[in-house]
Design a protein around this motif. Structure first.
Motif, short mmCIF file in Angstrom:
data_model
loop_
_atom_site.label_atom_id
_atom_site.label_comp_id
_atom_site.label_asym_id
_atom_site.label_seq_id
_atom_site.Cartn_x
_atom_site.Cartn_y
_atom_site.Cartn_z
N ARG A 37 30.73 -20.60 -24.16
CA ARG A 37 29.63 -21.07 -24.82
C ARG A 37 29.21 -22.62 -24.73
O ARG A 37 28.09 -23.05 -24.29
CB ARG A 37 29.96 -21.01 -26.37
N GLN A 38 30.35 -23.49 -24.41
CA GLN A 38 29.84 -24.76 -24.14
C GLN A 38 29.40 -25.23 -22.90
O GLN A 38 28.55 -26.13 -23.06
CB GLN A 38 31.49 -25.44 -24.25
N VAL A 39 29.52 -24.50 -22.04
CA VAL A 39 28.81 -24.70 -20.60
C VAL A 39 27.62 -23.77 -20.34
O VAL A 39 27.16 -23.95 -19.30
CB VAL A 39 29.79 -24.90 -19.72
N ARG A 40 27.43 -22.78 -21.12
CA ARG A 40 26.33 -21.76 -20.99
C ARG A 40 24.86 -22.31 -20.54
O ARG A 40 24.07 -21.84 -19.63
CB ARG A 40 26.54 -20.67 -22.16
N PRO A 41 24.36 -23.39 -21.57
CA PRO A 41 23.10 -23.94 -21.33
C PRO A 41 23.05 -24.18 -20.00
O PRO A 41 21.95 -23.94 -19.27
CB PRO A 41 23.00 -24.97 -22.50
N ILE A 42 23.65 -25.35 -19.27
CA ILE A 42 23.60 -26.02 -18.30
C ILE A 42 23.83 -25.00 -17.02
O ILE A 42 23.25 -24.83 -16.13
CB ILE A 42 24.57 -27.11 -18.11
N VAL A 90 20.64 -19.35 -26.48
CA VAL A 90 21.64 -20.20 -25.75
C VAL A 90 21.08 -21.73 -25.79
O VAL A 90 22.03 -22.54 -25.93
CB VAL A 90 21.69 -19.70 -24.55
N TYR A 91 19.91 -22.09 -25.77
CA TYR A 91 19.46 -23.45 -25.80
C TYR A 91 19.63 -23.98 -27.30
O TYR A 91 19.48 -25.22 -27.10
CB TYR A 91 18.06 -23.50 -25.16
N ASP A 122 12.49 -25.21 -22.24
CA ASP A 122 13.34 -24.56 -21.41
C ASP A 122 13.34 -23.17 -21.63
O ASP A 122 13.46 -22.47 -20.47
CB ASP A 122 14.82 -25.21 -21.75
N SER A 123 13.22 -22.73 -22.45
CA SER A 123 13.27 -21.27 -22.77
C SER A 123 11.65 -20.46 -22.03
O SER A 123 12.06 -19.59 -21.27
CB SER A 123 13.08 -20.75 -24.28
#
Length: 545
Positions: free
Chosen positions: A253-258, A361-362, A390-391
Motif C-alpha cells: 500500500r505504501q508504494v502503490r500510488p507511485i 489508491v490516490y 491523477d485519477s
C-alpha cells in the motif's frame, strides 16, 4: 414449463427497473441486489414462481441484446518464483509446473487450516462440557444444602431424555432465584459452542496486506518486499521491467500510488522529471474543466451528463466514501471530461466503475487511516485536486488500451466473450456443455465481466490487488483479463454443475459469493490465469477441436 418460458420471465423480471432499487441485473453493484431475486433466494428450497408460457423474442443482433438489458453497462514463497517469470517467454512445462506449485501450496494450506479449526473446535467443546459438568455438580450441592432436591424419578427422567436439559428442575417457578432457566442455559451453552467468527474484512481498507484471516500485521516477507520496492523506486531512473516483475505479485500500500503512476505510463521513469510532469498534467486537466465542464447543460451534451449523473450514485453504493457529495462531484467531472474528449465512444455505463480503484489508491497517498468512512472534505483542496487529476489521467491511460470495448456495438467485448466461450470449451468441457444444455449464453453473464473488468463480481480490495497484476502484465486489462475470466468461471464449476435450470444458473453467475475474498484467493486466481495464458495464448489452434 418450457425453458424458453422460464427465460422469458427471468429477463422480463430482471431487466425491468425496480422502484427503490439501486441497480439492475447488468448494472448490479457488488454484492448485486434485486428485491425480487432476493425474495426468491431467502426462501430456502423455493423455486421462483412459474412463468407465463410463451416464446420470448430472441435477440438476433448485439444491438437488440443491448437494448433489452437495462444497465449493461501473497500465498507463499512459491508466489514470487511464479510472478518473477510473468513477462518472460518460458518453457510451458516450467511455467505450468510453477503455477501448479502455487495452487497446490494453497490447497495444502487450506486443508491444514480446516484440520486446525476442527481440532480447536473439538478441544473447546470438551472444555465446555467439563465446565458444564463442574457447574452441574456445584449446583447440585447448592440445592442439597438448600433442601431443593428433585425426586429420583424426575432426576432419572431428565438425565435419560435427549430432549431435556441436564439441569432441569420441577418447573420454572420452582427454580432457585437467580439461576438460569433450562432453556436459557441450553441457549447459552449453544452460544458458547459456536466457533469463533473471524473479524469482518473491510470492503476497502488495508487492501495490500488484508487477507481472509483479517490479520493486517505485516510479515517479515512483506517488509522485505516493501524494501525492494523502495530501493527500486529510489534510483534516478526506475527500471520499469524490474518494477513490473516485482509488482506482479501485489504492491504494498505504501508504494502503490507511485508504482501505479509509473506502470500506467502517467509518470516517466526518470525521477527528476516527475514533479514537472505531474504539475503540467494536473494543470492541463483543470484547463479541460474550465474549457468544457460548463457545457454539460448544453443540449447536445445533456444526455451524456444525465446518464453520468444517474450512474454516479450507483458506484459502490455500499461504501460510504463514494456517497459523499464532494466525491460524486469529482467523479462527474472526470467522466464528463473524458466523454467530451473521446467522442468516438463517449460515456458508456460501466466506465464509472473504472475510476474507483485509482481514486482510492490516490487517496491513500494522503492518509494513513481506513478509507471506507473517510471524510474527503478534511483533505486540503490541493490534495483533492491532485487526486482528481491523477485519477483522470490514469483512467484515460487504461481506457486507451481497451477503447474498442466502448465504441459503437462494443466490438471489443463481443470478441472477448466469444474467445472466453471457446477457451472454456477447451479447458472444462463439462462446464461448457452444462451451460449449453440449459441455454445459458456467455454474453448474458460475461458481458458485465468484460465491460466492468470483474469489478462488480469482486470486492474493491480484491479489484485493487487484481489491478496490481494487470498494471504489471503486458496488455493486462485487455489480453490477460480474458484468462482471468476463464479461471474465474471454472473456479465455480462445482456450483455451476449443481444448478439444473436456466434461472438457477443465471442467479448464481450474477451473484457469485466473493464478498469475503482476500489476497489469497486473488493470488490463486491469477496463478490459474497465468497457467492458462501460457497454455493457450501462443497456440490459437488449442481453442478449436
Amino acid at each position: 414449463m418450457s425453458s424458453d418460458g422460464n427465460k422469458k420471465q427471468f429477463w422480463k423480471r430482471n431487466t425491468a427497473k425496480v422502484p427503490g432499487s439501486i441497480q439492475h441485473v447488468y448494472g448490479a453493484q457488488h454484492p448485486p441486489f434485486d428485491p425480487l431475486l432476493h425474495a426468491n433466494l431467502i426462501k430456502a428450497g423455493n423455486k421462483p414462481p412459474p412463468a407465463t408460457p410463451g416464446k420470448p423474442k430472441k435477440a438476433t443482433t448485439f444491438q437488440e441484446f443491448e437494448s433489452i438489458t437495462s444497465d449493461a453497462w501473497d500465498v507463499g514463497d512459491d508466489d514470487d518464483e511464479l510472478l518473477a517469470m510473468a513477462a518472460q517467454n518460458l518453457n510451458i512445462e516450467v511455467v505450468m509446473e510453477t503455477a501448479n506449485k502455487v495452487i497446490e501450496n494453497h490447497s495444502k494450506q487450506q486443508e491444514k487450516q480446516r484440520q486446525d479449526d476442527t481440532t480447536e473446535l473439538e478441544q473447546r467443546e470438551e472444555e465446555e462440557v467439563a465446565e458444564d459438568e463442574e457447574e452441574d455438580e456445584e449446583d447440585e450441592e447448592d440445592r442439597v444444602e438448600e433442601g431443593d432436591v428433585t425426586s429420583p424419578e424426575l432426576s432419572f427422567a431428565s438425565q435419560s431424555s435427549p430432549y431435556t436439559d441436564s439441569r432441569l428442575v420441577k418447573s420454572h417457578s420452582e427454580a432457585p432465584i437467580g439461576s438460569p432457566k433450562a432453556g436459557e442455559h441450553a441457549a447459552l451453552h449453544r452460544q458458547r459452542s459456536l466457533p469463533h467468527r473471524p473479524p469482518v474484512i473491510p470492503l476497502v481498507a488495508r487492501m495490500a496486506d488484508q487477507n481472509t484471516s483479517g490479520t493486517p500485521a505485516m510479515t517479515e516477507r512483506e517488509a522485505s518486499r516493501l524494501d525492494k520496492f523502495k530501493q527500486l523506486l529510489a534510483g534516478p531512473n526506475t527500471d520499469l521491467e524490474e518494477l513490473r516483475k516485482l509488482s506482479w505479485s501485489g504492491i504494498p500500500r505504501q508504494v502503490r500510488p507511485i508504482t501505479w503512476k509509473l506502470l500506467s505510463g502517467y509518470l516517466p521513469a526518470n525521477a527528476e522529471r516527475r514533479d514537472s510532469v505531474l504539475q503540467r498534467k494536473r494543470q492541463e486537466y483543470f484547463g479541460f474543466i474550465q474549457q468544457y465542464y460548463d457545457s454539460r447543460n448544453d443540449e447536445h451534451h445533456q444526455d451524456t451528463y444525465r446518464q453520468i449523473h444517474i450512474d454516479i450514485p450507483r458506484t459502490n453504493p455500499l461504501i460510504p466514501l463514494f456517497q459523499q457529495a464532494s466525491v460524486q462531484e469529482i467523479f462527474e467531472r472526470i467522466l464528463f471530461i473524458w466523454a467530451i474528449r473521446h467522442p468516438a465512444s463517449g460515456y458508456v455505463q460501466g466506465i464509472n466503475d473504472l475510476v474507483t480503484p485509482f481514486f482510492v489508491v490516490y487517496v491513500f497517498e494522503y492518509i494513513e487511516e481506513e478509507v471506507e468512512n473517510f471524510d474527503v472534505s478534511s483533505l486540503q483542496e490541493e490534495a483533492l485536486r491532485n487526486i482528481e487529476a491523477d485519477s483522470f489521467w490514469c483512467m484515460s491511460k487504461l481506457l486507451d488500451g481497451i477503447q474498442d470495448n466502448y465504441t459503437f456495438a462494443q466490438p471489443g467485448i463481443q470478441r472477448k466473450v466469444k474467445a472466453l466461450e471457446e477457451l472454456v470449451s477447451r479447458i472444462d468441457e463439462s462446464v461448457h456443455r452444462h451451460m449449453q444444455q440449459y441455454e445459458v449464453e456467455y454474453l448474458q453473464f460475461a458481458f458485465r465481466w468484460m465491460n466492468n473488468l470483474l469489478m462488480r463480481e469482486l470486492p474493491l480490495r480484491c479489484t485493487i490487488r487484481l489491478w496490481d497484476t494487470y498494471q504489471a502484465e503486458p496488455e493486462g486489462f485487455s489480453h490477460f483479463h480474458l484468462y482471468v475470466c476463464a479461471a474465474f468461471l471454472v473456479r465455480w464449476r462445482k456450483e455451476i454443475l449443481e444448478e439444473r435450470d436456466f434461472q438457477g444458473l443465471m442467479i448464481l453467475l450474477q451473484n457469485l459469493p466473493t464478498m469475503h475474498w482476500g489476497n489469497e484467493e486473488v493470488s490463486v486466481l491469477l496463478a490459474e490465469a497465468y497457467r492458462l495464458k501460457f497454455a493457450f495464448a501462443d497456440a490459437p489452434n488449442h481453442y478449436k477441436r
